[in-house]
Design a protein around this motif. Structure first.
Motif, PDB file in Angstrom:
ATOM      1  N   SER A 270      -4.233   5.961   1.241  1.00 50.11           N
ATOM      2  CA  SER A 270      -4.797   4.798   2.037  1.00 50.11           C
ATOM      3  C   SER A 270      -4.088   3.635   1.871  1.00 50.11           C
ATOM      4  CB  SER A 270      -6.229   4.661   2.004  1.00 50.11           C
ATOM      5  OG  SER A 270      -6.747   4.538   0.921  1.00 50.11           O
ATOM      6  N   GLU A 271      -3.576   3.259   0.674  1.00 51.09           N
ATOM      7  CA  GLU A 271      -2.756   2.202   0.322  1.00 51.09           C
ATOM      8  C   GLU A 271      -1.420   2.046   0.539  1.00 51.09           C
ATOM      9  OE1 GLU A 271      -3.636   1.239  -3.741  1.00 51.09           O
ATOM     10  OE2 GLU A 271      -5.774   1.444  -3.705  1.00 51.09           O
TER      11      GLU A 271
ATOM     12  N   GLU B   1       1.976   1.970   2.579  1.00 52.33           N
ATOM     13  CA  GLU B   1       2.505   1.141   3.786  1.00 52.33           C
ATOM     14  C   GLU B   1       3.701   1.514   4.217  1.00 52.33           C
ATOM     15  OE1 GLU B   1       2.653  -2.838   2.448  1.00 52.33           O
ATOM     16  OE2 GLU B   1       0.467  -2.898   2.238  1.00 52.33           O
ATOM     17  N   VAL B   2       4.394   1.363   5.390  1.00 59.79           N
ATOM     18  CA  VAL B   2       5.586   1.884   5.888  1.00 59.79           C
ATOM     19  C   VAL B   2       6.645   1.173   4.979  1.00 59.79           C
ATOM     20  CG1 VAL B   2       7.160   1.799   7.746  1.00 59.79           C
ATOM     21  CG2 VAL B   2       4.708   2.477   8.170  1.00 59.79           C
TER      22      VAL B   2
ATOM     23  N   ASP C 173       7.341   1.902   1.935  1.00 62.25           N
ATOM     24  CA  ASP C 173       7.272   2.333   0.634  1.00 62.25           C
ATOM     25  C   ASP C 173       7.889   3.530   0.172  1.00 62.25           C
ATOM     26  OD1 ASP C 173       5.623   0.181   0.062  1.00 62.25           O
ATOM     27  OD2 ASP C 173       3.765   1.323   0.222  1.00 62.25           O
TER      28      ASP C 173
ATOM     29  N   ARG D 158      -3.863  10.963   4.754  1.00 60.58           N
ATOM     30  CA  ARG D 158      -2.982  10.364   5.795  1.00 60.58           C
ATOM     31  C   ARG D 158      -1.778  11.176   5.804  1.00 60.58           C
ATOM     32  NH1 ARG D 158      -6.793   7.686   5.841  1.00 60.58           N
ATOM     33  NH2 ARG D 158      -7.005   5.532   5.392  1.00 60.58           N
TER      34      ARG D 158
END
Length: 430
Positions: A70-71, A73-74, A76, A103
Motif C-alpha cells: 500500500s506504500e 508509488e508509481v 518505485d 495491490r
C-alpha cells in the motif's frame, strides 16, 4: 644503522596499525548493519542481468527495504516474489487495488520494450533504496567458499599479530620490574618520574596500548568479518532467459533461470517452462515427452520432478483461468531415465505450455547434475530442448570450510604466541 632500523620498524608498525584500524572500522560497520537489517527489514540484492539498465546495470549491489504494498508509488523500483518462479526487480508503472492490503502492480524493466506479462498481486514488496554499480560482482566473489576461507584465515593472522609479544611488553616487563623492586631502587617509570609515570604498578603504557589493540581486534574485526561472511545477499533476477528452438514445423520456447537450475538446494523448487507450437501446412498431432539422464537421476532420493500443462503461457507459476493440468505427479526422476515419458498431445492448430518443476528432498544429500529433455514429435518433424540442473557444491556446508580454516589458523597462531612468550621469558631470566 640502529636509527635506520628503528625507523623501518616504526613505519611497519604505523602501516600495521592503519590496516588494523581500517579493518576494525569495517568490522564495526558490519556489526552495526546486521541488527539494523534485522529490525528494519533491510537486505541486499545482486542484479545479475541488465533489465534495469542504465539506471541499475548488471552487477550492481542494491539495498532494499521491505514495505507494505500500500506504500508503493508509481516510479518505485521494487522486488516482488513469484512462487515458484524467482523474484523479479522492476519499476512500477501502474498500481491497481486488489482488495484489502493487496495491490496489483504492473512492472517494467527500464531496458525492456514492454511491461511484464501480467500484474503481480502482492501485499508486501522490497523497495530498492539505493544501489552501487559493479559492487555485486565483489560480493558474489567474496561469498565463494574459498574467498570466505581466505578472509577467516586472514582474520586469524591479524589476531595473531595483535597478540604477538613485543620487546617492551609484559609478561617479561612485569617479571623484570618485580625483580628490581626486590633487589634495587625503583625505576624511573615506577617512581613517577619517567615518560610512563602514572601507569599502575606492573602495567606500563606499552602494556595498556597492547591490551587496547587486542580488545579492538576481538570486539570489532572478528564479529564484523563473521557478520559479513554469514550475511547472504539475495539475488535480483529479471525475466528468465528465453531460448527459441525452431524446427521445420515445430517451435519450442524454453524459459528458465539458468543460475537457479545450476545451483539447486533442497529448500527451493526450480521451474522450467517450455512452450510448444506448430506451423505445419497440414493437420496432424504432436506428442510431447519428457526424459532425464545424469548422476542426479540415478538415486531415488536425488532429483524430484513434476510437470503440468497449460493451453497458454504460465504466469507467476499459475495457468491463467485455472485451466492447468498436472500430467506428471512429483516423484523421482529415475522414472524418466529408462525411456521418454509422454506427458501431453496437441493438434497442429493448438499450443502447449509445459511447466516442469525440479526439486530436491528436504534432507537430500544428493549431489551432481542431470539433464531434463523435453521433446516434441509430429507433423514429420522433431524438436527438443534441454534444461541442465545441478546442485550447489557441498550443499549445506558452505560455511564449514571457512570456519574450520579460520579456527585452525587461529589455533596455530595462538600456540605460536604462547611458545614465543615462553622462549623470551627464559632468555631474559638471569
Amino acid at each position: 644503522m640502529m636509527r635506520r632500523a628503528r625507523r623501518g620498524r616504526g613505519v611497519i608498525a604505523r602501516v600495521g596499525d592503519l590496516a588494523l584500524t581500517l579493518l576494525a572500522v569495517g568490522g564495526t560497520v558490519c556489526v552495526v548493519l546486521v541488527p539494523l537489517a534485522f529490525f528494519f527489514d533491510i537486505s541486499l540484492i545482486l542484479f545479475k542481468t541488465g533489465s534495469m539498465s542504465p539506471t541499475i546495470p548488471a552487477g550492481s549491489l542494491a539495498v532494499v527495504r521491505e514495505i507494505p504494498a500500500s506504500e508503493v508509488e508509481v516510479g518505485d523500483v521494487v522486488t516482488v516474489d513469484r512462487t515458484p518462479l524467482p523474484p523479479i526487480t522492476h519499476r512500477v508503472v501502474q498500481i491497481a487495488d486488489g482488495g484489502g492490503p493487496t495491490r496489483l502492480l504492473t512492472l517494467r524493466g527500464d531496458a525492456n520494450d514492454s511491461n511484464d506479462s501480467a500484474p503481480y498481486a502482492v501485499t508486501r514488496v522490497r523497495l530498492v533504496t539505493w544501489s552501487v554499480p559493479g559492487l555485486g560482482y565483489t560480493v558474489r566473489a567474496v561469498s565463494n567458499p574459498y574467498a570466505t576461507s581466505a578472509i577467516t584465515v586472514g582474520t586469524a593472522v591479524i589476531v595473531t599479530w595483535a597478540f604477538w609479544p613485543r620487546a617492551t611488553e609484559p609478561p617479561t616487563r612485569r617479571r623484570t620490574t618485580w625483580r628490581r623492586r626486590r633487589t634495587g631502587p625503583p625505576m624511573p617509570d615506577e617512581a613517577g618520574t619517567g615518560p610512563e609515570a602514572g601507569a599502575p604498578p606492573g602495567r606500563t603504557a606499552a602494556h595498556v596500548e597492547s591490551t587496547a589493540r587486542r580488545l579492538f581486534v576481538m570486539v570489532a574485526v572478528l564479529p564484523g568479518v563473521a557478520a559479513a561472511v554469514l550475511a547472504t545477499p539475495g539475488q535480483a533476477r529479471a525475466e528468465p532467459t528465453e531460448d527459441v528452438i525452431r524446427g521445420r514445423y515445430l517451435t519450442l520456447i524454453s524459459i528458465r533461470d539458468e543460475a537457479r537450475m545450476t545451483s539447486m538446494t533442497p529448500k527451493e523448487p526450480v521451474p522450467w517452462q517450455v512452450g510448444v507450437t506448430a506451423h505445419a501446412p497440414h493437420p496432424g498431432t504432436v506428442t510431447i515427452t519428457l526424459s532425464a539422464l545424469g548422476p542426479l537421476v540415478v538415486s531415488p532420493n536425488g532429483l524430484q520432478v513434476m510437470a503440468a500443462v497449460c493451453a497458454i503461457r504460465w504466469v507467476n507459476g499459475a495457468c491463467p483461468g485455472g485451466r492447468g493440468e498436472q500430467v506428471l505427479a512429483e516423484g523421482p526422476a529415475t522414472r524418466l531415465a529408462e525411456r521418454p515419458v509422454p506427458i501431453s498431445t496437441m493438434r497442429s492448430d493448438e499450443q502447449r505450455w509445459v511447466l516442469v518443476t525440479a526439486s530436491l528432498l528436504p534432507n537430500s544429500t544428493a549431489a551432481g547434475s542431470a539433464d531434463l529433455i523435453l521433446t516434441a514429435t509430429g507433423l514429420g518433424d522433431k524438436a527438443a530442448t534441454g534444461g541442465k540442473v545441478d546442485t550447489l557444491p557441498r550443499t549445506g556446508t558452505d560455511l564449514r570450510t571457512p570456519m574450520l580454516a579460520g579456527a585452525g589458523a587461529l589455533l596455530v597462531g595462538l600456540l605460536l604466541v604462547r611458545t614465543t612468550r615462553r622462549n623470551r621469558i627464559r632468555q631474559e631470566q638471569p
